[in-house]
Design an enzyme around this catalytic site. Structure first.
Site, PDB file in Angstrom:
ATOM      1  N   ASN A 116       0.877  -1.346   0.035  1.00  0.00           N
ATOM      2  CA  ASN A 116       0.132   0.053   0.093  1.00  0.00           C
ATOM      3  C   ASN A 116       0.860   1.261   0.005  1.00  0.00           C
ATOM      4  O   ASN A 116       1.950   1.198   0.731  1.00  0.00           O
ATOM      5  CB  ASN A 116      -0.955  -0.081   1.121  1.00  0.00           C
ATOM      6  CG  ASN A 116      -2.126   0.659   1.179  1.00  0.00           C
ATOM      7  OD1 ASN A 116      -2.417   1.403   0.002  1.00  0.00           O
ATOM      8  ND2 ASN A 116      -2.587   1.405   2.339  1.00  0.00           N
ATOM      9  N   TYR A 139       4.825  -0.874   7.403  1.00  0.00           N
ATOM     10  CA  TYR A 139       3.704  -1.583   7.965  1.00  0.00           C
ATOM     11  C   TYR A 139       3.589  -2.986   6.829  1.00  0.00           C
ATOM     12  O   TYR A 139       3.362  -4.021   7.431  1.00  0.00           O
ATOM     13  CB  TYR A 139       2.395  -0.741   7.675  1.00  0.00           C
ATOM     14  CG  TYR A 139       1.336  -1.267   8.314  1.00  0.00           C
ATOM     15  CD1 TYR A 139       1.067  -1.361   9.824  1.00  0.00           C
ATOM     16  CD2 TYR A 139       0.255  -1.756   7.430  1.00  0.00           C
ATOM     17  CE1 TYR A 139      -0.118  -2.035  10.196  1.00  0.00           C
ATOM     18  CE2 TYR A 139      -0.864  -2.342   7.991  1.00  0.00           C
ATOM     19  CZ  TYR A 139      -1.022  -2.557   9.466  1.00  0.00           C
ATOM     20  OH  TYR A 139      -2.324  -3.079   9.853  1.00  0.00           O
TER      21      TYR A 139
HETATM   22  P1  NAI Z   1      -5.869   0.254  17.682  1.00  0.00           P
HETATM   23  O1  NAI Z   1      -4.866   1.425  17.317  1.00  0.00           O
HETATM   24  O2  NAI Z   1      -7.423   0.475  17.747  1.00  0.00           O
HETATM   25  O3  NAI Z   1      -5.579  -0.683  18.554  1.00  0.00           O
HETATM   26  C1  NAI Z   1      -4.150  -1.096  18.608  1.00  0.00           C
HETATM   27  C2  NAI Z   1      -3.811  -1.799  19.945  1.00  0.00           C
HETATM   28  O4  NAI Z   1      -2.492  -2.042  20.017  1.00  0.00           O
HETATM   29  C3  NAI Z   1      -4.215  -0.760  21.279  1.00  0.00           C
HETATM   30  O5  NAI Z   1      -4.522  -1.324  22.085  1.00  0.00           O
HETATM   31  C4  NAI Z   1      -2.602  -0.390  21.446  1.00  0.00           C
HETATM   32  O6  NAI Z   1      -2.735   0.003  22.766  1.00  0.00           O
HETATM   33  C5  NAI Z   1      -1.974  -1.733  21.335  1.00  0.00           C
HETATM   34  N1  NAI Z   1      -0.313  -1.585  21.113  1.00  0.00           N
HETATM   35  C6  NAI Z   1       0.102  -0.700  20.440  1.00  0.00           C
HETATM   36  N2  NAI Z   1       1.599  -0.659  20.665  1.00  0.00           N
HETATM   37  C7  NAI Z   1       1.694  -1.652  21.422  1.00  0.00           C
HETATM   38  C8  NAI Z   1       2.834  -2.189  22.210  1.00  0.00           C
HETATM   39  N3  NAI Z   1       4.038  -1.849  21.937  1.00  0.00           N
HETATM   40  N4  NAI Z   1       2.412  -3.304  23.242  1.00  0.00           N
HETATM   41  C9  NAI Z   1       1.244  -3.703  23.543  1.00  0.00           C
HETATM   42  N5  NAI Z   1       0.143  -3.037  23.072  1.00  0.00           N
HETATM   43  C10 NAI Z   1       0.418  -2.133  22.102  1.00  0.00           C
HETATM   44  O7  NAI Z   1      -6.080  -0.585  16.190  1.00  0.00           O
HETATM   45  P2  NAI Z   1      -6.761  -1.727  15.389  1.00  0.00           P
HETATM   46  O8  NAI Z   1      -7.310  -1.450  14.300  1.00  0.00           O
HETATM   47  O9  NAI Z   1      -7.656  -2.431  16.687  1.00  0.00           O
HETATM   48  O10 NAI Z   1      -5.710  -2.839  15.203  1.00  0.00           O
HETATM   49  C11 NAI Z   1      -5.627  -4.150  15.843  1.00  0.00           C
HETATM   50  C12 NAI Z   1      -4.353  -5.090  14.816  1.00  0.00           C
HETATM   51  O11 NAI Z   1      -5.278  -5.141  13.707  1.00  0.00           O
HETATM   52  C13 NAI Z   1      -3.161  -4.262  14.587  1.00  0.00           C
HETATM   53  O12 NAI Z   1      -2.205  -5.338  14.370  1.00  0.00           O
HETATM   54  C14 NAI Z   1      -3.417  -3.827  13.141  1.00  0.00           C
HETATM   55  O13 NAI Z   1      -2.255  -3.621  12.539  1.00  0.00           O
HETATM   56  C15 NAI Z   1      -4.339  -4.845  12.464  1.00  0.00           C
HETATM   57  N6  NAI Z   1      -5.122  -4.469  11.698  1.00  0.00           N
HETATM   58  C16 NAI Z   1      -5.840  -3.446  11.595  1.00  0.00           C
HETATM   59  C17 NAI Z   1      -6.815  -2.943  10.410  1.00  0.00           C
HETATM   60  C18 NAI Z   1      -7.865  -2.022  10.406  1.00  0.00           C
HETATM   61  O14 NAI Z   1      -8.079  -1.590   9.445  1.00  0.00           O
HETATM   62  N7  NAI Z   1      -7.898  -1.256  11.628  1.00  0.00           N
HETATM   63  C19 NAI Z   1      -6.619  -3.641   9.057  1.00  0.00           C
HETATM   64  C20 NAI Z   1      -5.466  -4.657   9.309  1.00  0.00           C
HETATM   65  C21 NAI Z   1      -4.877  -5.043  10.341  1.00  0.00           C
END
Ligand code: NAI
Length: 253
Positions: free
Chosen positions: A155, A161
């Site tokens: 992307n 990423y």
């Molecule tokens: P979000 O930003 O709402 O949640 C991410 C979570 O990871 C948060 O709770 C944050 O505190 C935690 N986090 C970040 N760094 C951390 C660390 N060093 N240690 C422990 N926790 C940590 O994002 P979302 O959308 O819920 O993403 C969850 C997963 O899904 C991620 O791996 C993301 O890359 C993946 N993802 C999300 C997509 C989307 O469209 N939202 C699409 C594809 C994958």
């Protein structure tokens, strides 16, 4: 019979978004859940994780909030030990924690490269490494890592990423082979664009452009990813390993 009755899970980044949805979906199926969260400056993730834990308990399951930065091996090892001691055993690990630091490669400085790889890929190694011996000893385990469609297609502005998420897919397939005979399955979920804080941070034009490319015509919900994680964690998926399950509205087939 609830589908995860008697099981225990550790879910990283469970204070919000997709991680929170997975935690609540698992608890609704009888699973005790350890909700990992990160102490981030400027927001009260401990309170958010405590709210998730309360909801898990109101579903009749045990909940544990554990603070750990997945980039820090020592705190991850401590977290794994605490979860195993509290629940007595650990059956399911969901590697969900993830971040973005989007820039075109020309402008991508090393700290933003390192940060994304450290959380999204090295974090998966840390957490999995910390629990794999326990799962091998118990001859049972489910490891589910949240990759991304971007790891499959690339992307614009996401070399860091995309590399991290493609790395998660490679890690999943390699480990699946290593532990297949020990009762452990290792799978990944590749979500498309899901409506969470991560995508809410995208500029409006970028969101609109993405939306136009999704055959189903809307962003996904965290619950869609949680349902896929539940399936991979359940007995119905016992013969599935090394798989990447797309949850993307048809964005990539
Ligand atoms: P979000 O930003 O709402 O949640 C991410 C979570 O990871 C948060 O709770 C944050 O505190 C935690 N986090 C970040 N760094 C951390 C660390 N060093 N240690 C422990 N926790 C940590 O994002 P979302 O959308 O819920 O993403 C969850 C997963 O899904 C991620 O791996 C993301 O890359 C993946 N993802 C999300 C997509 C989307 O469209 N939202 C699409 C594809 C994958």
């Amino acid at each position: 019979m609830p589908r995860l009755q008697g099981r225990t899970a550790l879910i990283t980044g469970a204070s919000r978004g997709i991680g929170e949805a997975i935690a609540l979906r698992f608890a609704a199926e009888g699973c005790d859940v350890a909700a990992n969260y990160l102490a981030e400056p400027g927001r009260d993730n401990a309170a958010e994780a405590a709210r998730v834990a309360q909801q898990i308990e109101s579903l009749g399951c045990r909940a544990l909030c554990v603070e750990a930065d997945v980039t820090d091996l020592a705190s991850v090892q401590q977290m794994a030990a605490q979860v195993i001691e509290t629940f007595g055993h650990l059956d399911i690990l969901v590697n969900n924690a993830g971040i973005t630091r989007d820039r075109t490669l020309k402008k991508l400085e090393k700290p933003d490269w390192d940060a994304v790889l450290a959380v999204n890929l090295t974090g998966v190694y840390h957490c999995t490494h910390a629990v794999i011996e326990h799962m091998r000893e118990h001859e049972y385990g489910r490891i589910i890592s949240i990759a991304s469609v971007v790891g499959q297609t690339g992307n614009l502005g996401q070399t860091n990423y995309a590399a991290s998420k493609a790395g998660v897919i490679g890690f999943t397939k390699a480990l699946a082979r290593e532990v297949a005979r020990r009762g452990i399955t290792v799978n990944a979920i590749a979500p498309g664009f899901i409506d969470t804080e991560m995508t809410q941070a995208m500029p409006d034009e970028a969101r609109a452009a993405v939306l136009a490319t999704i055959p189903i015509g809307r962003l996904g919900e965290p619950a869609h990813v949680a349902d896929a994680a539940l399936f991979l964690a359940s007995d119905e998926a016992a013969y599935i390993t090394g798989h990447v399950l797309n949850v993307n509205g048809g964005l990539y087939m």
